[in-house]
Enzyme design. Structure first.
Site, mmCIF file in Angstrom:
data_model
loop_
_atom_site.group_PDB
_atom_site.id
_atom_site.type_symbol
_atom_site.label_atom_id
_atom_site.label_comp_id
_atom_site.label_asym_id
_atom_site.label_seq_id
_atom_site.Cartn_x
_atom_site.Cartn_y
_atom_site.Cartn_z
ATOM 1 C CB CYS A 100 -0.898 -0.032 1.231
ATOM 2 S SG CYS A 100 -1.717 1.538 1.569
ATOM 3 C CB CYS A 104 -5.097 6.330 -2.998
ATOM 4 S SG CYS A 104 -3.734 5.222 -3.257
ATOM 5 C CB THR A 191 -3.992 4.267 4.858
ATOM 6 O OG1 THR A 191 -4.871 3.184 5.139
ATOM 7 C CG2 THR A 191 -2.961 3.829 3.833
ATOM 8 C CD GLU A 258 -3.227 0.606 7.143
ATOM 9 O OE1 GLU A 258 -2.354 -0.237 7.407
ATOM 10 O OE2 GLU A 258 -3.563 0.881 5.984
ATOM 11 C CG HIS A 293 -10.400 4.516 -0.549
ATOM 12 N ND1 HIS A 293 -9.232 5.059 -1.046
ATOM 13 C CD2 HIS A 293 -10.010 3.625 0.396
ATOM 14 C CE1 HIS A 293 -8.201 4.528 -0.425
ATOM 15 N NE2 HIS A 293 -8.635 3.644 0.449
ATOM 16 C CE1 TYR A 297 -8.755 0.531 -1.079
ATOM 17 C CE2 TYR A 297 -9.735 -1.517 -0.336
ATOM 18 C CZ TYR A 297 -9.106 -0.322 -0.056
ATOM 19 O OH TYR A 297 -8.818 0.010 1.229
ATOM 20 C CB CYS A 300 -3.927 0.075 -5.017
ATOM 21 S SG CYS A 300 -5.103 -0.501 -3.773
ATOM 22 C CD GLU A 448 -6.164 -1.041 2.801
ATOM 23 O OE1 GLU A 448 -5.423 -1.389 1.878
ATOM 24 O OE2 GLU A 448 -6.175 0.085 3.290
HETATM 25 FE FE1 SF4 Z 1 -3.364 1.850 -0.003
HETATM 26 FE FE2 SF4 Z 1 -4.774 1.017 -2.106
HETATM 27 FE FE3 SF4 Z 1 -5.921 2.554 -0.230
HETATM 28 FE FE4 SF4 Z 1 -4.061 3.507 -1.934
HETATM 29 S S1 SF4 Z 1 -6.104 2.746 -2.447
HETATM 30 S S2 SF4 Z 1 -4.218 3.888 0.240
HETATM 31 S S3 SF4 Z 1 -2.681 1.759 -2.108
HETATM 32 S S4 SF4 Z 1 -5.121 0.477 0.014
HETATM 33 FE FE FE Z 2 -7.459 1.716 2.000
#
Ligand code: SF4
Ligand code: FE
Length: 487
Positions: A100, A104, A191, A258, A293, A297, A300, A448
């Site tokens: 991660c 983001c 995060t 986190e 968000h 996903y 990422c 996550e």
């Molecule tokens: Fe982390 Fe993915 Fe959330 Fe970005 S979108 S903060 S990489 S979990």
């Molecule tokens: Fe996240």
């Protein structure tokens, strides 16, 4: 300066006085702490790739506010191309870090707060939108990392904020002053918080009239007086403290983190407040942030999945079974699942639409479908990775044994697979798979995937609202020739 280099980013963090605690102790030089540093390296990658010409289209954008070239992580999406490029950027970073990279949440928060403040002002004649734009220009000009902070501890989940036995379980305003407000509370699972320059706080649920003091959004530097962070520990994290354990780490360079962020009576000046008591907009802010968000996903997790699939293919090669049909089939299945997630990320972006503020947001139904798939597919991908890797992934000796004068030759001899590859490389790949499925990176890839951006039920609630079941029923009735009658 609109773009920072990776080195300038590290240097800017060193100047901060962020209060961080780990294992009960204050960490003064957190940037050099072996448990923390890999997570900073992951964020630094968002700067490093933005410096590269070959990634310019994906990693950078033109600010609609200043016309300057900015990092895409600070951009407000202006069209569906921007939304798609965001997903591509996150996939790229997942591939480069296998973890991660944290930045983001801020980008998703900017985009949610931007369009929502416009609509609050429209209704109440407030000046949140102008304030937020000014703040955003500051963020873009200094290329800052901002942690989008949404999740309150929530106490008794059945009770709204004002009915909680302890009112601090949702972050709230405890004092209103001429020049600003004083807030108290906490945000959990934050995060990238200590790798961030700023924190942008938002409410975590839709709220009613009586929750006025809890309907608050604002931004502050992370090292503001009264803010401190308790670092969240991860599975296998203390391996990073061991000497000669580079192989055992699986991914020694990158990671995520986190933290539990405490706000102990923190002052927020007026110009940094973007919601203050307009309760009916709390839900809009939550839904928009969560939507963005959930789209994230689809990028990422796919990038990390790419690395996991590659590692699994190598493990098969090291075991000498790469050409076996059921192994090939499993790798295809892993790819199919991973690309399906990507397809969802791209689809909710391509179907995005303009907001009243002029920015673009994703298709909410498809973004929630994307995230609901993410709550399942990475688990299935992980299961197949572990299946192909074999049990050795969790039973093999340590790097110290491998390097030991007496034990090393035995480890090398008996843990050798396909003779075309060294035992050391075989162990490296197995440790990488362990890292992504069970170790420190599993926070970002495995668990996550379930809880980040909201647990599965949260997506189902939106899907139920957006899915338009009545329309589908009407379609079926028409085809079947059913007329509404009392017969
Ligand atoms: Fe982390 Fe993915 Fe959330 Fe970005 S979108 S903060 S990489 S979990
Ligand atoms: Fe996240």
């Amino acid at each position: 300066m609109a773009l920072k280099t990776r080195e300038q980013y590290y240097a800017s963090l060193r100047e901060m006085k962020t209060e961080v605690y780990l294992f009960g102790e204050k960490v003064d030089n957190y940037l050099d702490h072996p448990i923390i540093r890999p997570s900073t390296n992951s964020v630094a990658m968002t700067y490093y790739l933005a410096e590269k010409e070959e990634y310019a289209d994906i990693m950078t954008a033109t600010s609609h506010l200043t016309g300057n070239k900015i990092n895409r992580f600070t951009h407000i999406h202006q069209n569906t191309d921007d939304l798609r490029n965001k997903v591509k950027m996150l996939r790229l970073l997942g591939q480069k870090t296998a973890s991660c990279f944290q930045r983001c949440v801020g980008m998703d928060a900017f985009n949610a707060v931007y369009s929502t403040t416009f609509e609050i002002d429209e209704k109440y004649g407030t000046e949140y939108f102008a304030r937020f734009k000014k703040y955003l220009v500051y963020v873009q000009d200094h290329d800052l990392v901002v942690d989008g902070a949404m999740t309150d501890p929530k106490g008794n989940r059945k009770l709204p904020p004002h009915q909680q036995e302890d009112p601090d379980l949702f972050l709230r305003v405890v004092e209103r002053r001429e020049d600003g407000i004083v807030v108290r509370g906490a945000k959990a699972h934050q995060t990238g918080i200590i790798n961030s320059h700023e924190v942008l706080v938002m409410p975590t649920i839709a709220m009613g009239e009586e929750d006025k003091d809890w309907a608050v959004s604002f931004a502050l530097p992370v090292d503001t007086k009264g803010i401190f962070i308790i670092y969240g520990r991860q599975s296998c994290d203390t391996r990073k403290l061991e000497e000669n354990a580079e192989i055992d780490l699986g991914n020694p360079t990158f990671g995520g983190h986190e933290g539990l962020v405490i706000f102990e009576d923190v002052f927020v000046p007026n110009e940094r407040i973007f919601l203050n008591g307009e309760t009916e907009f709390a839900g809009m802010l939550v839904e928009r942030f969560a939507g963005f968000h959930r789209q994230s996903y689809g990028g990422c997790k796919v990038g990390v999945g790419d690395v996991l699939i590659g590692a699994t293919a190598l493990a098969a090669e090291h075991n000498g079974v790469a050409s076996v049909s059921h192994i090939k089939d499993k790798l295809i299945e892993m790819t199919h699942l991973n690309e399906t997630l990507y397809a969802c990320g791209i689809a909710c972006s391509a179907e995005g639409a303009v907001t009243k503020a002029g920015s673009y947001q994703i298709n909410l139904l498809l973004a929630n479908i994307c995230k609901l798939n993410v709550t399942r597919f990475p688990y299935e991908i992980t299961r197949m990775a572990e299946d192909i890797a074999g049990g050795l992934m969790v039973t093999m000796p340590s790097e110290k044994d491998l390097r030991d004068e007496k034990l090393g030759p035995y480890v090398r001899k008996y843990l050798r697979g396909n003779a075309a590859y060294s035992t050391t490389d075989r162990l490296r790949i197995l440790r990488l798979i362990e890292n992504m499925t069970l170790g420190t990176a599993a926070v970002g890839y495995r668990t996550e995937s379930l809880h980040g951006a909201g647990s599965p039920q949260a997506q189902k609630i939106v899907i139920a609202r957006q899915g338009n079941l009545n329309h589908k029923i009407a379609l079926a009735k028409e085809i079947a020739g059913i007329k509404d009658s009392t017969e």
